[in-house]
Design an enzyme around this catalytic site. Sequence first.
Site, PDB file in Angstrom:
ATOM      1  N   GLY A   1     -10.278 -34.858  39.395  1.00 21.13           N
ATOM      2  CA  GLY A   1      -9.272 -35.784  38.696  1.00 21.13           C
ATOM      3  C   GLY A   1     -10.479 -36.846  37.858  1.00 21.13           C
ATOM      4  N   TYR A   2     -10.731 -36.205  36.700  1.00 23.50           N
ATOM      5  CA  TYR A   2     -11.725 -37.121  36.004  1.00 23.50           C
ATOM      6  C   TYR A   2     -10.960 -37.471  34.318  1.00 23.50           C
ATOM      7  CZ  TYR A   2     -16.240 -36.885  38.351  1.00 23.50           C
ATOM      8  OH  TYR A   2     -17.161 -37.200  39.271  1.00 23.50           O
TER       9      TYR A   2
ATOM     10  N   GLU B   1     -21.765 -29.897  38.301  1.00 21.52           N
ATOM     11  CA  GLU B   1     -21.123 -29.305  37.751  1.00 21.52           C
ATOM     12  C   GLU B   1     -21.693 -28.305  36.535  1.00 21.52           C
ATOM     13  OE1 GLU B   1     -16.863 -29.596  35.465  1.00 21.52           O
ATOM     14  OE2 GLU B   1     -18.050 -31.462  35.460  1.00 21.52           O
TER      15      GLU B   1
ATOM     16  N   SER C   1     -18.520 -31.978  26.479  1.00 20.61           N
ATOM     17  CA  SER C   1     -18.493 -31.002  25.250  1.00 20.61           C
ATOM     18  C   SER C   1     -19.978 -30.875  24.892  1.00 20.61           C
ATOM     19  CB  SER C   1     -17.421 -31.674  24.193  1.00 20.61           C
ATOM     20  OG  SER C   1     -18.294 -33.141  23.719  1.00 20.61           O
TER      21      SER C   1
ATOM     22  N   GLU D   1     -21.280 -31.944  22.303  1.00 19.38           N
ATOM     23  CA  GLU D   1     -21.611 -33.107  21.488  1.00 19.38           C
ATOM     24  C   GLU D   1     -21.928 -34.445  22.345  1.00 19.38           C
ATOM     25  OE1 GLU D   1     -19.300 -30.694  18.861  1.00 19.38           O
ATOM     26  OE2 GLU D   1     -18.774 -31.541  20.863  1.00 19.38           O
TER      27      GLU D   1
END
Length: 403
Positions: free
Chosen positions: A136-137, A252, A384, A386
Amino acid sequence: MATAADQQADPLERFRQEARAWLAENFPPSLRGKDNAMSAVEGPGDQSEDEARWQQAMGAKGWGVPTWPKQYGGGGLSRAEARVLQEEMARAGAWNPIGGMGVMMFGPTLLEYGSEEQKLEHIPRIADGTVRWCQGYSEPGAGSDLAALQMFAEDAGDHYVVNGQKTWTSGGQWADKCFALVRTDRSHKHAGISFLLIDMDSPGVEVKPIRLISGASPFCETFFTDVKVPKRNLVGREGQGWEIGTRLLQHERTSLSGGGSTGRMMGGEPISAVAKKYRGVDAEGRLDDADLRMRLVRHEMDARAFALTLRRAALEAKSNAGPSAASSIMKNVGARVTQDRAELAVEIMGMQGLGWEGEGFTEAELTQTRTWLWGKAVSIYGGSTEIQNNVIAKRILGMTEAG
């Protein structure tokens, strides 16, 4: 007379024989060469009897998480022993049935930051695969700027009352528990964030799957309305969530950078073999397209160099430092290699690589189409490209914004 090197090698050779014998006794031959059906973002599905037996055996042995401490249900193996086990599993055509976000991210983080009570409660059930976790981020207004999250946990004495929404919750519809970043103080952006563990079957938790362009629904919107969470489910201290959550993201990104094979597709065939099947070969047995042949060679060189770099990074992880900001480099390169392979596959297969349904396509071709579409998200989830570039620039290269 045995040399010191021989003496040092003997324990590993003894372990290799032990692992080989155990796998021969416990790994069902019917599962040889199959992929792990219980991945981080796919549903658990219906396990066959052999799949259930294999998961139970690996969980009981602790070899699903081979280097985790034995007292928490792990294998207690050294890095060298874990590499031997991996080699023997590959030799037997075996796969690891213990996975998901508990193994990829949450477990390593809890081992570092959790209390002894939290480790004893949660790590064994991650190690044997009996409890599934989700993350849950991200929120509708807090994606790239994760610290802008607003889901609030109000202090209610011996528990928190949580209200808010998370999105892109991978596997949320199948998860038993959620590790979440929540706001416990609205007056501080980063220092007001805490790391909380939430039971997904708690009253007030609602999950709505999101269907992707690939046709799959591995992600969800998750709503929390007056959800009561015991304070013992707080990991670390209040306000430490940003530190813990950032550390978890390093785990992760390290996992995602190596997620999936970088050189195989369509039933395990190398992409070069698939190219020859669809494009044909010349009189010398080479792919009958010089330009495509050169681009495939460059891709395979990149994929193999990346695989070797991942292996080197794993060897360097023997120190207690664990994953570092360099995981952002791995994540970006892994995403590029994965997407390049998918684009090459579609080009190789032509119209057969663009099928969605119908009798004119094989199952492998339809799977490849969905894999290509799914791969568009690889450069987004887990942070992402970026965002990773910013991390690389600031934390690795030491670059700062011009003042």
